[in-house]
Design a protein around this motif. Structure first.
Motif, PDB file in Angstrom:
ATOM      1  N   ASP A 774      85.543 -75.410 -21.020  1.00 33.20           N
ATOM      2  CA  ASP A 774      86.824 -75.962 -21.471  1.00 33.20           C
ATOM      3  C   ASP A 774      87.736 -76.273 -20.302  1.00 33.20           C
ATOM      4  O   ASP A 774      88.496 -77.257 -20.337  1.00 33.20           O
ATOM      5  CB  ASP A 774      87.512 -74.976 -22.416  1.00 33.20           C
ATOM      6  N   ARG A 775      87.654 -75.459 -19.264  1.00 33.65           N
ATOM      7  CA  ARG A 775      88.511 -75.667 -18.093  1.00 33.65           C
ATOM      8  C   ARG A 775      87.857 -76.609 -17.077  1.00 33.65           C
ATOM      9  O   ARG A 775      88.316 -76.753 -15.956  1.00 33.65           O
ATOM     10  CB  ARG A 775      88.822 -74.317 -17.435  1.00 33.65           C
ATOM     11  N   GLU A 776      86.739 -77.229 -17.476  1.00 34.86           N
ATOM     12  CA  GLU A 776      86.048 -78.255 -16.705  1.00 34.86           C
ATOM     13  C   GLU A 776      85.516 -77.746 -15.363  1.00 34.86           C
ATOM     14  O   GLU A 776      85.502 -78.470 -14.367  1.00 34.86           O
ATOM     15  CB  GLU A 776      86.968 -79.470 -16.490  1.00 34.86           C
ATOM     16  N   GLU A 779      79.768 -78.147 -17.248  1.00 30.28           N
ATOM     17  CA  GLU A 779      79.512 -79.029 -18.378  1.00 30.28           C
ATOM     18  C   GLU A 779      78.046 -78.929 -18.763  1.00 30.28           C
ATOM     19  O   GLU A 779      77.207 -78.522 -17.953  1.00 30.28           O
ATOM     20  CB  GLU A 779      79.859 -80.472 -18.037  1.00 30.28           C
ATOM     21  N   LEU A 791      80.584 -78.627 -11.958  1.00 34.09           N
ATOM     22  CA  LEU A 791      81.466 -79.742 -11.648  1.00 34.09           C
ATOM     23  C   LEU A 791      82.261 -79.409 -10.405  1.00 34.09           C
ATOM     24  O   LEU A 791      83.021 -78.434 -10.379  1.00 34.09           O
ATOM     25  CB  LEU A 791      82.413 -80.014 -12.826  1.00 34.09           C
TER      26      LEU A 791
END
Length: 792
Positions: A774-776, A779, A791
């Motif tokens: 959710d906090r990227e 993924e 990421l």
């Protein structure tokens, strides 16, 4: 022999001359003198004259009656003609033309003499001829090439005697073993005498013929063939008799050991010990001890049984030394160990090991260890040791009723187990590892609680305790550190230890600052500087606060509150180092509030940009109380002071108020009265000042009532630890993915669990992974959702 003459007699050294000498003796063998015994040759002058030209053709012959001497007359005559001294006479020995003949019945007569002597020996009677004459008779027969016949005659004579002895020996006699033993001793003695007579035969004929046994070995072979034959009754009867005697000795009866030794030695000498006795004896031993083990294990306690086994092994070793072959010892001890120990290892451990451990029977456990080591069963013992530790430890850890003294119980268990490993298990490193692994297993079955209780145990010991010296305090800290090493939730321990340390420092309850710092140093050595950095910061705050308050007392602001007659003491705490405390509002008396504001003004002036928050729950006060009977000083908490100073005008939190009233009205020092009397505080209770209060001390410390230790505080402390753990999980997940870039979901969880120092449930880890997605930070792979991608 011819008499020596004064003249020099020369025998030509170049010829192979033999001198044959016969005498009147019955020994007709020739005496041979080789060329080395002949006098040296004549001088070179004599050779020039040719005095020895025909020397090699002349001989001198000696007979037993009259010697014949031939002289070199022609040489003498020539010497006389030349006016020279005649050369020495030369003697030449010629061989006998005919050898002396033996009487026709010489062999039979000689054998008859020898046979008579042999039979006399067999009948234990003296021989008619001397041993010297008998020896000479044997020698003459051998010299005249009658050795082969003599050997066969002797063998036949001995065999006939042994066969007759066998026929006269009853196999079922009550004194059978004695008779066999006597027969064997007689045979040995007789063969010794016979061999002394026929020694010449043994040392010439036998040695020259490799396929023929020596006289002693021949006697052994004949005895084995006819007396101890594999198919005959005597061998079996002897074996059974020997085993029966040994069984009686094992049962405690007295037996003739010299008889056993002699007969067993007979088996060894006959080379039948292994086949005719040992294998049967070992099987009888196994049968005997198998029955004994089954019988004794039903009636004996295990320690008593172990001592019995040790005694049996010692007696069997002594028995082997007394009359058995030394090579039998290993197989004999193995048979006893197998029947008494190896076949019953599980039963011995199940029936006796836990009880011996509970009773701390170190000597019996040492014997158990030694016996198991002898049969290579230490791994089995070590497994039982680990099972016992886990079972005993789990019972302590999981019993909530034992929480108040859980740490003491665990330390007692650890001390007992250490003593057993060092004193009974010979400091075996494998057992030490089992002890460590077993403790780690059971102490972490109840997650977090042992860590919390170890911190509380140290808190109790590090508080002011009378009568405890430095060595005792060091021992307590070392013991607690032993348990600390086993727990996985070290962050839980840190949180509770920090909370308790804060109270000790702020409320001046530490027994010794040196002890506090010594414990801090131990934790730093054990877990590293990062583990103790906040704890060290707490000590720095206390030291800095002393300097600040000294400076404040000399400032102008301090003079403005002198009229209040309050001696203010403030500890300034760095919020990041100290535990988080919930706000506790209270109606502070105006003059106390004035003092706080003046100090705050002084502090903010000195340290611009900072903010101070007063923690009323950590405050303490010393009140001067005037009772009708005597003046007293009351050491109370901030809330207790508020209650006493503003009895009719206070507004602390309800729970804090109940706790404060309970401490003032229901403790040992009852400075206020509660109506009705009781331990619990109710909303309908009334309180009044106790004018009748008295105490033997002038300064009285009134302890605060701890709410059944604040289950809320514990919950908050635990929640803060879990929050910190979430950060650690997030950091570990990002660190792994940053290095691997792409990884399967299950692989990521597996690697994470290996890196974490505390247990974490898979469900919680999945939540943290979703949070990172959710906090990227991560993924999911679009092609394969089971894989995660980092990421950047």
């Amino acid at each position: 022999m011819a008499q020596r003459t004064h003249k020099r007699t020369r025998l030509n050294s170049s010829s192979n001359t033999n001198i044959n000498v016969s005498n009147n003796s019955t020994d007709l063998s020739p005496v041979v003198l080789n060329s080395s015994s002949i006098p040296a040759p004549i001088s070179q002058t004599e050779n020039t004259l040719g005095l020895a030209t025909n020397a090699s053709k002349e001989h001198l012959i000696f007979s037993s009656n009259k010697p014949l001497i031939g002289l070199q007359n022609n040489v003498s005559e020539r010497a006389e003609k030349l006016g020279l001294k005649p050369p020495p006479k030369k003697l030449v020995i010629r061989p006998l033309k005919e050898k002396p003949k033996l009487p026709d019945n010489y062999e039979e007569l000689t054998w008859a003499k020898l046979q008579k002597a042999i039979r006399a020996i067999h009948n234990s009677q003296p021989a008619s001829d001397s041993l010297e004459e008998l020896y000479k008779a044997c020698e003459n027969l051998c010299l005249h090439k009658m050795a082969n016949s003599l050997y066969e005659r002797l063998k036949n004579e001995i065999e006939v005697h042994i066969v007759n002895e066998h026929a006269n020996n009853p196999a079922e006699s009550d004194i059978f073993l004695l008779s066999i033993n006597q027969l064997w001793k007689d045979h040995q003695q007789q063969m010794g005498l016979i061999r002394s007579i026929f020694l010449y035969l043994d040392r010439t004929y036998v040695l020259r013929n490799s396929g023929i046994a020596s006289l002693w070995d021949m006697g052994i072979d004949l005895f084995r063939k006819h007396i101890m034959s594999p198919t005959g009754p005597l061998r079996q009867k002897t074996r059974e008799g020997l085993i029966t005697l040994i069984t009686k000795e094992r049962d405690g009866e007295s037996v003739d050991r010299s008889l056993l030794h002699s007969l067993i030695r007979m088996h060894i000498d006959l080379s039948i010990y292994n086949t005719a006795f040992e294998s049967y004896f070992l099987q009888a031993t196994r049968d005997y001890y198998d029955k004994e083990a089954q019988r004794l294990l039903e009636v004996m306690e295990i320690p008593e049984y172990l001592h019995h086994v040790q005694n049996r092994l010692e007696k069997e070793s002594e028995r082997n030394r007394a009359y058995l072959d030394r090579k039998t010892k290993m197989n004999l001890i193995k048979a006893v160990e197998s029947m008494l120990l190896e076949n019953h290892l599980d039963l011995i451990l199940e029936k006796g090991f836990p009880e011996m451990m509970n009773r701390e029977q170190q000597k019996d456990l040492a014997l158990l260890y030694d016996l198991f080591q002898q049969v290579s069963a230490l791994d089995l013992l070590r497994t039982s040791f680990g099972v016992y530790i886990k079972k005993t430890g789990t019972a302590i850890v999981t019993d909530t009723e034992r929480d108040p003294h859980m740490v003491e119980d665990l330390l007692d268990l650890k001390g007992k187990l250490d003593d057993i490993v060092y004193n009974s298990f010979r400091k075996n490193p494998n057992f030490l590892n089992t002890l460590k692994e077993s403790f780690e297993t059971f102490i972490n079955q109840r997650q977090n609680k042992p860590a919390e209780l170890i911190a509380k145990y140290l808190d109790a010991k590090l508080k002011a305790n009378k009568g405890m010296n430095e060595d005792e305090m060091d021992q307590i800290m070392d013991d607690a550190l032993l348990l600390f090493r086993y727990i996985q939730g070290k962050d839980i321990f840190e949180a509770f230890y920090k909370r308790d340390l804060a109270k000790r420092l702020l409320l001046n309850k530490s027994a010794s600052k040196d002890a506090e710092k010594s414990m801090l140093l131990r934790l730093k050595q054990e877990c590293g500087a990062g583990f103790t950095s906040k704890l060290e910061g707490m000590f720095k705050d206390i030291d800095l606060s002393r300097d600040i308050i000294r400076t404040f007392r000399t400032s102008k602001l301090a003079k403005e509150i002198e009229h209040t007659k309050i001696e203010l003491d403030v500890n300034v705490l760095t919020q990041g180092f100290w535990p988080t405390y919930p706000p506790s509002p209270a109606n502070i008396p105006p003059y106390v509030d004035l003092c706080q504001k003046k100090f705050q003004e002084f502090y903010l002036t000195k340290y611009a940009g900072r903010n101070l928050k007063w923690q009323n729950s950590l405050g303490m006060a010393i009140l001067s109380a005037h009772f009708p009977k005597k003046k007293k000083e009351l050491m109370v908490s901030c809330f207790q002071a508020v209650v006493l100073l503003q009895f009719n005008d206070l507004s602390p939190e309800t729970k804090e108020l109940e706790r404060t009233l309970q401490s003032l009205a229901c403790g040992k020092a009852k400075v206020i009265n509660k109506h009705p009397i009781g331990r619990d505080i109710n909303t309908t209770d009334e309180f009044s000042f106790n004018e009748e209060f008295e105490h033997k001390l002038t300064r009285i410390k009134i302890n605060s009532i701890q709410l059944k230790e604040t289950s809320e505080e514990n919950l908050m402390t635990t929640e803060r630890v879990f929050l910190d753990r979430q950060y650690q999980v997030d950091a570990a997940l990002v660190r792994i993915m940053k290095m691997r870039k792409k990884l399967g979901h299950n692989q990521l969880i597996s690697e994470l669990i290996k890196q974490l120092k505390f247990k974490s449930h898979v469900a919680d880890i999945k939540k943290r992974i979703e949070s990172l997605i959710d906090r990227e930070y991560l993924e999911r792979d679009k092609e394969d959702p089971t894989k995660l991608i980092y990421l950047a």
